[in-house]
Design a protein around this motif. Structure first.
Motif, PDB file in Angstrom:
ATOM      1  N   ALA A 247     -83.781 -72.889  38.190  1.00 24.16           N
ATOM      2  CA  ALA A 247     -85.002 -73.025  37.327  1.00 24.16           C
ATOM      3  C   ALA A 247     -85.017 -73.120  35.889  1.00 24.16           C
ATOM      4  O   ALA A 247     -85.824 -73.366  35.306  1.00 24.16           O
ATOM      5  CB  ALA A 247     -86.200 -71.867  37.680  1.00 24.16           C
ATOM      6  N   ARG A 248     -83.776 -72.916  35.271  1.00 19.99           N
ATOM      7  CA  ARG A 248     -83.742 -72.682  33.942  1.00 19.99           C
ATOM      8  C   ARG A 248     -83.548 -74.002  33.143  1.00 19.99           C
ATOM      9  O   ARG A 248     -83.669 -73.969  31.831  1.00 19.99           O
ATOM     10  CB  ARG A 248     -82.181 -71.879  33.863  1.00 19.99           C
ATOM     11  N   THR A 249     -83.280 -75.044  33.950  1.00 17.70           N
ATOM     12  CA  THR A 249     -83.160 -76.466  33.104  1.00 17.70           C
ATOM     13  C   THR A 249     -83.836 -77.404  33.812  1.00 17.70           C
ATOM     14  O   THR A 249     -84.172 -77.368  35.268  1.00 17.70           O
ATOM     15  CB  THR A 249     -81.653 -76.954  33.119  1.00 17.70           C
ATOM     16  N   SER A 250     -84.509 -78.453  33.380  1.00 14.02           N
ATOM     17  CA  SER A 250     -85.348 -79.532  33.729  1.00 14.02           C
ATOM     18  C   SER A 250     -84.078 -80.334  34.651  1.00 14.02           C
ATOM     19  O   SER A 250     -82.930 -80.371  34.309  1.00 14.02           O
ATOM     20  CB  SER A 250     -86.006 -80.363  32.919  1.00 14.02           C
ATOM     21  N   PRO A 251     -84.445 -81.380  35.375  1.00  8.82           N
ATOM     22  CA  PRO A 251     -83.393 -82.444  35.961  1.00  8.82           C
ATOM     23  C   PRO A 251     -82.833 -83.082  35.024  1.00  8.82           C
ATOM     24  O   PRO A 251     -81.633 -83.487  35.318  1.00  8.82           O
ATOM     25  CB  PRO A 251     -84.311 -83.551  36.659  1.00  8.82           C
ATOM     26  N   ASN A 252     -83.128 -83.324  33.881  1.00 16.62           N
ATOM     27  CA  ASN A 252     -82.321 -83.989  32.493  1.00 16.62           C
ATOM     28  C   ASN A 252     -81.586 -82.858  31.703  1.00 16.62           C
ATOM     29  O   ASN A 252     -81.208 -83.408  30.499  1.00 16.62           O
ATOM     30  CB  ASN A 252     -83.212 -84.812  31.896  1.00 16.62           C
ATOM     31  N   GLY A 253     -81.410 -81.573  32.091  1.00 16.45           N
ATOM     32  CA  GLY A 253     -80.792 -80.922  31.297  1.00 16.45           C
ATOM     33  C   GLY A 253     -81.384 -80.162  30.241  1.00 16.45           C
ATOM     34  O   GLY A 253     -80.869 -79.093  29.360  1.00 16.45           O
ATOM     35  N   GLU A 254     -82.991 -80.223  30.233  1.00 15.21           N
ATOM     36  CA  GLU A 254     -83.502 -79.452  29.024  1.00 15.21           C
ATOM     37  C   GLU A 254     -83.977 -77.983  29.596  1.00 15.21           C
ATOM     38  O   GLU A 254     -84.089 -77.622  30.531  1.00 15.21           O
ATOM     39  CB  GLU A 254     -85.001 -79.973  28.713  1.00 15.21           C
ATOM     40  N   LEU A 255     -84.048 -77.158  28.478  1.00 18.11           N
ATOM     41  CA  LEU A 255     -83.901 -75.658  28.666  1.00 18.11           C
ATOM     42  C   LEU A 255     -85.608 -75.301  29.087  1.00 18.11           C
ATOM     43  O   LEU A 255     -86.623 -75.830  28.531  1.00 18.11           O
ATOM     44  CB  LEU A 255     -83.995 -74.983  27.293  1.00 18.11           C
ATOM     45  N   ILE A 256     -85.828 -74.643  30.079  1.00 10.50           N
ATOM     46  CA  ILE A 256     -87.150 -74.120  30.549  1.00 10.50           C
ATOM     47  C   ILE A 256     -87.243 -72.617  30.434  1.00 10.50           C
ATOM     48  O   ILE A 256     -86.299 -71.919  30.921  1.00 10.50           O
ATOM     49  CB  ILE A 256     -87.527 -74.392  31.930  1.00 10.50           C
ATOM     50  N   VAL A 257     -88.006 -72.149  29.459  1.00  8.10           N
ATOM     51  CA  VAL A 257     -88.078 -70.620  29.081  1.00  8.10           C
ATOM     52  C   VAL A 257     -88.499 -69.873  30.516  1.00  8.10           C
ATOM     53  O   VAL A 257     -89.256 -70.405  31.413  1.00  8.10           O
ATOM     54  CB  VAL A 257     -88.910 -70.396  28.122  1.00  8.10           C
ATOM     55  N   LEU A 258     -88.261 -68.454  30.551  1.00 10.39           N
ATOM     56  CA  LEU A 258     -88.647 -67.732  31.737  1.00 10.39           C
ATOM     57  C   LEU A 258     -89.938 -67.947  32.068  1.00 10.39           C
ATOM     58  O   LEU A 258     -90.241 -68.036  33.370  1.00 10.39           O
ATOM     59  CB  LEU A 258     -88.157 -66.402  31.418  1.00 10.39           C
ATOM     60  N   ASP A 259     -90.951 -67.994  31.182  1.00 13.18           N
ATOM     61  CA  ASP A 259     -92.325 -68.074  31.520  1.00 13.18           C
ATOM     62  C   ASP A 259     -92.896 -69.141  32.293  1.00 13.18           C
ATOM     63  O   ASP A 259     -93.856 -69.245  33.057  1.00 13.18           O
ATOM     64  CB  ASP A 259     -93.360 -67.733  30.531  1.00 13.18           C
ATOM     65  N   GLU A 260     -92.136 -70.198  31.902  1.00 13.68           N
ATOM     66  CA  GLU A 260     -92.596 -71.519  32.310  1.00 13.68           C
ATOM     67  C   GLU A 260     -91.752 -72.018  33.654  1.00 13.68           C
ATOM     68  O   GLU A 260     -91.651 -73.190  34.288  1.00 13.68           O
ATOM     69  CB  GLU A 260     -92.388 -72.617  31.371  1.00 13.68           C
ATOM     70  N   GLN A 261     -90.655 -71.122  34.180  1.00 14.40           N
ATOM     71  CA  GLN A 261     -89.776 -71.344  35.351  1.00 14.40           C
ATOM     72  C   GLN A 261     -90.565 -71.466  36.483  1.00 14.40           C
ATOM     73  O   GLN A 261     -91.311 -70.714  36.794  1.00 14.40           O
ATOM     74  CB  GLN A 261     -88.590 -70.446  35.263  1.00 14.40           C
ATOM     75  N   ASN A 262     -90.116 -72.497  37.579  1.00 17.28           N
ATOM     76  CA  ASN A 262     -90.849 -72.626  38.938  1.00 17.28           C
ATOM     77  C   ASN A 262     -90.127 -71.543  39.743  1.00 17.28           C
ATOM     78  O   ASN A 262     -88.940 -71.646  40.158  1.00 17.28           O
ATOM     79  CB  ASN A 262     -90.455 -74.078  39.332  1.00 17.28           C
ATOM     80  N   ARG A 263     -90.503 -70.524  39.919  1.00 19.21           N
ATOM     81  CA  ARG A 263     -90.050 -69.220  40.445  1.00 19.21           C
ATOM     82  C   ARG A 263     -89.646 -69.658  41.979  1.00 19.21           C
ATOM     83  O   ARG A 263     -88.748 -68.808  42.638  1.00 19.21           O
ATOM     84  CB  ARG A 263     -90.848 -68.109  40.597  1.00 19.21           C
TER      85      ARG A 263
END
Length: 411
Positions: A247-263
């Protein structure tokens, strides 16, 4: 296989197994520099031979054998030019007669870690040496992990290698009576390896899965050797962090912060194993910093959503951790938790205090957190300046793009 396919296979084996092969060669040869030379010679030969003869069934065994024979050739040449050195002749004879099997290779990296963390070595050299030799991190990467100069790290590594050679430090796992006193450095090494894999200090990718996988493997081996609370805590901490990887990166490798991750993408099996280890360690009441960090990670892991995170409990755990291990980085993490509990001004005040003491001035996460609190408070110009400072200090591309996105949003 085509030449390109063989080269790709050689590169894959190097990436996944070169440090295991090096560890075995160091054990067989008793010399870091000779082993490194033999390793690179073996991979050089592999590119040619595997195209001609095909990739062997067990590439790792093939490479260890080839490296060993290359080292024997080097020692023979040295012996011919300097036959008056009886130690050289003895080393050659011992190497020619040495027996080894592929089964030995699995534990060689653990043996190498304990060698690199031997108490005879300077404390500030143990971890850099292990990261360089066991995990193939560059001197620059290690320097960034230590917030130090590359030249300083390089000197420590050279001195440590010389000490191992001159003092004939044994290449072995300590006895059970010696193990506890050697444990702190080894745990620190394994965790730094994991961190470099979980959030790479430089490069185009956020993570290096092979490093986190190797750190967890070493943690499991250590658990078998010494099931102490802090070993449990470190393994739990790594498993709980690793559970978030999908959940830490999008399909294209972009950073996703903890609050916005798909748990829903978090690995439930790793979470269950990590939480069980935390509970087991805490019940001993002999826990330390790794157990406390794992407990914090467990609170995050058990929250169904970001909004349901028990921030008061996390702040309380950070209070205990900070008393056990005073550290500006832990203060920074506590400031982020405090901001979630009491608001951004509370977190900002703590970070400003850390920076005012002259600490974490060159740590990009401190400036990034500071910028985020300024942004939440509506102080746009101060947020922009802090983000720009964080951008200057960040050398990992996903983090750079994330900060650039934050800056663009301010406009």
């Amino acid at each position: 296989m085509t030449g390109a396919a063989v080269k790709a296979r050689v590169e894959q084996v190097y990436r996944e197994d070169s440090r295991r092969i090096l560890a075995t060669l160091i054990r067989l040869l008793g010399d870091f520099d000779l082993a490194e030379e033999a390793l690179h010679e073996a991979f050089f030969v592999a590119v040619e031979r595997w195209q001609r003869d095909g990739v062997p069934d067990n590439p790792r065994t093939w490479l260890v054998s080839t490296g060993r024979f290359k080292a024997i050739d080097v020692l023979r040449r040295r012996a011919r030019f300097n036959a008056s050195r009886p130690m050289l002749i003895a080393q050659l004879e011992e190497l020619e007669q040495a027996d080894w099997s592929d089964e030995d290779v699995e534990d060689d990296r653990l043996r190498l870690i304990f060698t690199c963390c031997h108490p005879a070595l300077a404390a500030d050299a143990q971890v850099p040496l292990t990261l360089r030799e066991v995990c193939d991190l560059t001197t620059e990467e290690i320097a960034r992990a230590f917030l130090s100069a590359p030249a300083t790290i390089a000197q420590r590594i050279v001195r440590a290698k010389a000490k191992i050679r001159d003092a004939k430090i044994p290449y072995q796992v300590p006895t059970l009576t010696e193990l506890p006193e050697r444990l702190d450095s080894v745990l620190r090494v394994i965790y730094l390896v994991f961190n470099e894999g979980y959030s790479a200090s430089v490069g185009n990718e956020l993570t290096r899965e092979y490093l986190t996988r190797e750190a967890i493997r070493l943690g499991r081996i250590l658990m078998e050797l010494l099931p102490e609370p802090e070993v449990m805590g470190l393994l739990a901490l790594m498993l709980l962090h690793e559970s978030r990887r999908p959940a830490r990166t999008s399909p294209n490798g972009e950073l996703i912060v903890l609050d916005e991750q798909n748990r829903s993408l978090w690995d439930a099996e790793l979470i269950a194993e990590g939480c069980a280890l935390v509970e087991r360690a805490l019940t001993t009441r002999r826990f330390g910093p790794y157990c406390l960090q794992a407990a914090i990670a467990a609170v995050h892991a058990e929250a169904p959503t970001a909004g349901e995170t028990d921030w008061p409990q996390i702040v309380g755990l950070y209070d205990v951790l900070l008393r056990a291990v005073p550290s500006p980085v832990i203060e920074l993490n506590r400031a982020a938790a405090l901001a979630k509990r009491d608001g951004p001004l509370a977190g900002l005040t703590l970070i400003e205090g850390i920076l005012a003491r002259g600490e974490l001035q060159d740590y990009h996460l401190a400036h990034s957190a500071r910028a985020e609190f300024y942004r939440q408070l509506g102080r746009v110009e101060e947020a922009r300046a802090a983000y720009e400072r964080a951008l200057e200090l960040t050398q990992q591309m996903p983090e750079r793009r994330f900060i650039e996105g934050r800056l663009k949003a301010l406009e």
